[in-house]
Write a protein that holds these residues in place. Structure first.
Motif, short mmCIF file in Angstrom:
data_model
loop_
_atom_site.label_atom_id
_atom_site.label_comp_id
_atom_site.label_asym_id
_atom_site.label_seq_id
_atom_site.Cartn_x
_atom_site.Cartn_y
_atom_site.Cartn_z
N ALA A 1 3.32 38.60 79.56
CA ALA A 1 4.76 38.31 79.53
C ALA A 1 5.55 39.52 80.01
O ALA A 1 5.23 40.66 79.70
CB ALA A 1 5.19 37.94 78.11
N ALA B 1 12.34 37.55 76.24
CA ALA B 1 12.70 36.13 76.26
C ALA B 1 11.48 35.28 76.60
O ALA B 1 11.21 34.26 75.95
CB ALA B 1 13.83 35.90 77.28
N GLU B 2 10.77 35.69 77.63
CA GLU B 2 9.56 34.94 78.01
C GLU B 2 8.52 35.00 76.90
O GLU B 2 7.85 34.01 76.61
CB GLU B 2 8.99 35.52 79.31
CG GLU B 2 7.77 34.75 79.83
CD GLU B 2 7.24 35.33 81.12
OE1 GLU B 2 6.25 34.78 81.63
OE2 GLU B 2 7.82 36.32 81.62
N ARG B 3 8.40 36.18 76.27
CA ARG B 3 7.44 36.31 75.17
C ARG B 3 7.80 35.38 74.01
O ARG B 3 6.93 34.72 73.43
CB ARG B 3 7.41 37.77 74.70
CG ARG B 3 6.44 38.03 73.54
CD ARG B 3 6.45 39.51 73.17
NE ARG B 3 5.83 40.27 74.25
CZ ARG B 3 4.53 40.47 74.35
NH1 ARG B 3 3.71 39.95 73.45
NH2 ARG B 3 4.03 41.18 75.34
N ALA B 4 9.08 35.32 73.65
CA ALA B 4 9.51 34.45 72.56
C ALA B 4 9.23 32.99 72.88
O ALA B 4 8.77 32.22 72.03
CB ALA B 4 11.00 34.67 72.28
N LYS B 5 9.48 32.60 74.13
CA LYS B 5 9.22 31.21 74.53
C LYS B 5 7.74 30.89 74.43
O LYS B 5 7.35 29.84 73.90
CB LYS B 5 9.71 31.01 75.96
CG LYS B 5 9.46 29.60 76.48
CD LYS B 5 9.94 29.48 77.93
CE LYS B 5 9.63 28.09 78.49
NZ LYS B 5 10.05 27.96 79.90
N ILE B 6 6.91 31.82 74.91
CA ILE B 6 5.45 31.58 74.87
C ILE B 6 4.96 31.56 73.43
O ILE B 6 4.09 30.76 73.06
CB ILE B 6 4.72 32.64 75.71
CG1 ILE B 6 5.11 32.52 77.18
CG2 ILE B 6 3.21 32.48 75.56
CD1 ILE B 6 4.55 33.61 78.07
N GLU B 7 5.52 32.45 72.58
CA GLU B 7 5.09 32.47 71.18
C GLU B 7 5.43 31.15 70.49
O GLU B 7 4.66 30.65 69.67
CB GLU B 7 5.76 33.64 70.46
CG GLU B 7 5.15 35.00 70.83
CD GLU B 7 5.88 36.15 70.15
OE1 GLU B 7 6.96 35.90 69.57
OE2 GLU B 7 5.36 37.29 70.20
N ALA B 8 6.60 30.58 70.82
CA ALA B 8 6.96 29.30 70.23
C ALA B 8 5.99 28.21 70.69
O ALA B 8 5.52 27.39 69.89
CB ALA B 8 8.39 28.93 70.62
N GLU B 9 5.68 28.20 71.99
CA GLU B 9 4.71 27.22 72.50
C GLU B 9 3.33 27.44 71.88
O GLU B 9 2.61 26.48 71.58
CB GLU B 9 4.62 27.32 74.02
CG GLU B 9 5.90 26.91 74.73
CD GLU B 9 5.77 27.03 76.24
OE1 GLU B 9 4.70 27.44 76.71
OE2 GLU B 9 6.73 26.70 76.95
#
Length: 252
Positions: A195, A199-207
């Protein structure tokens, strides 16, 4: 005239002395200026040397800091790879354990079906003997009773085999779903490692959290199928689907 000549000579000598004094002063001034210039040049050279040494030390420190940062980043990358391999090995071990449990469950069901068929055969033999006696005594009535008993045994065996096939199909479908969830989780972990921003990390963590929940749900569904279904709402006892007298039944 003599006094004038003497005064003129004295004046000339005085002028010469003044000129010599001026020359001496000028030479001393030049020597002082040269010495001062030499000192200033030496001081400037010393300052330049100190500045160069300070730049060299700063450059060396910056190089060391960059090397240390690259080393830490490389260690973090290798640690992430190692953790990924550990998680993958753990997931594979859990998957193998589930597959072994599934194979054991299927073997148990096959053994149960075999025992059930053996019981049906013995029951059928007894029924045949009884029907033979009844035929001798009752004729057509005994024949009807034998056919009814045989049909019931066939019906039960067919129902058991159909239930077994349905269970195997459900387990196969759920196992494929679990493997897909596992692959999705692995892909998200790799994306998280690469990541580029928060922001990208947070999105991937949610997924990734959603993928883990989906995988756990698939695993729970597999366990529920293997144990004969989920517990009823309200915390009641797990239903027992074993036929009466099953020696391998886990409900006993």
């Amino acid at each position: 005239m003599a006094e004038q000549k003497e005064s003129s000579v004295l004046f000339s000598l005085k002028e010469l002395m003044n000129l010599e004094e001026d020359r001496i002063k000028e030479e001393e001034q030049k020597r002082e200026d040269a010495a001062r210039a030499e000192l200033e040049a030496k001081a400037a050279a010393d300052r330049a040397a100190r500045d160069a040494e300070e730049r060299r030390l700063r450059d060396a420190e910056e190089q060391r800091r960059m090397e240390e940062q690259r080393r830490r980043e490389e260690e973090a990358r290798l640690e992430a790879i190692r953790q990924g391999e550990v998680e993958k090995a753990k997931a594979e071990a859990e998957h193998r354990a589930r597959m072994e449990a599934l194979a054991s469950q299927q073997a148990h069901e096959q053994q149960l079906a075999s025992l059930t068929q053996d019981k049906h055969k013995k029951r059928l033999q007894i029924t045949v003997g009884i029907i033979a006696g009844v035929l001798i005594i009752g004729g057509v009535t005994g024949g009807m009773l034998w056919k009814k008993s045989a049909d019931e045994a066939d019906r039960k065996a067919a129902a058991l085999q159909a239930q077994q096939r349905e269970t195997e199909e459900r387990l196969s479908k759920l196992t494929k779903e679990y493997e897909e969830k596992q692959r999705r989780e692995d892909e998200l972990k790799k994306q998280l490692d690469s990541a580029k921003d928060e922001a990208e990390r947070a999105k991937i963590e949610a997924e990734l959290a959603a993928a883990k929940k989906a995988k756990e749900a698939a695993s729970s569904a597999i366990g529920a199928v293997r144990t004969g279904g989920a517990k009823p709402a309200g915390g009641g006892a797990k239903p027992c689907n074993c036929p009466p007298g099953d020696p391998l039944c886990s409900c006993l």
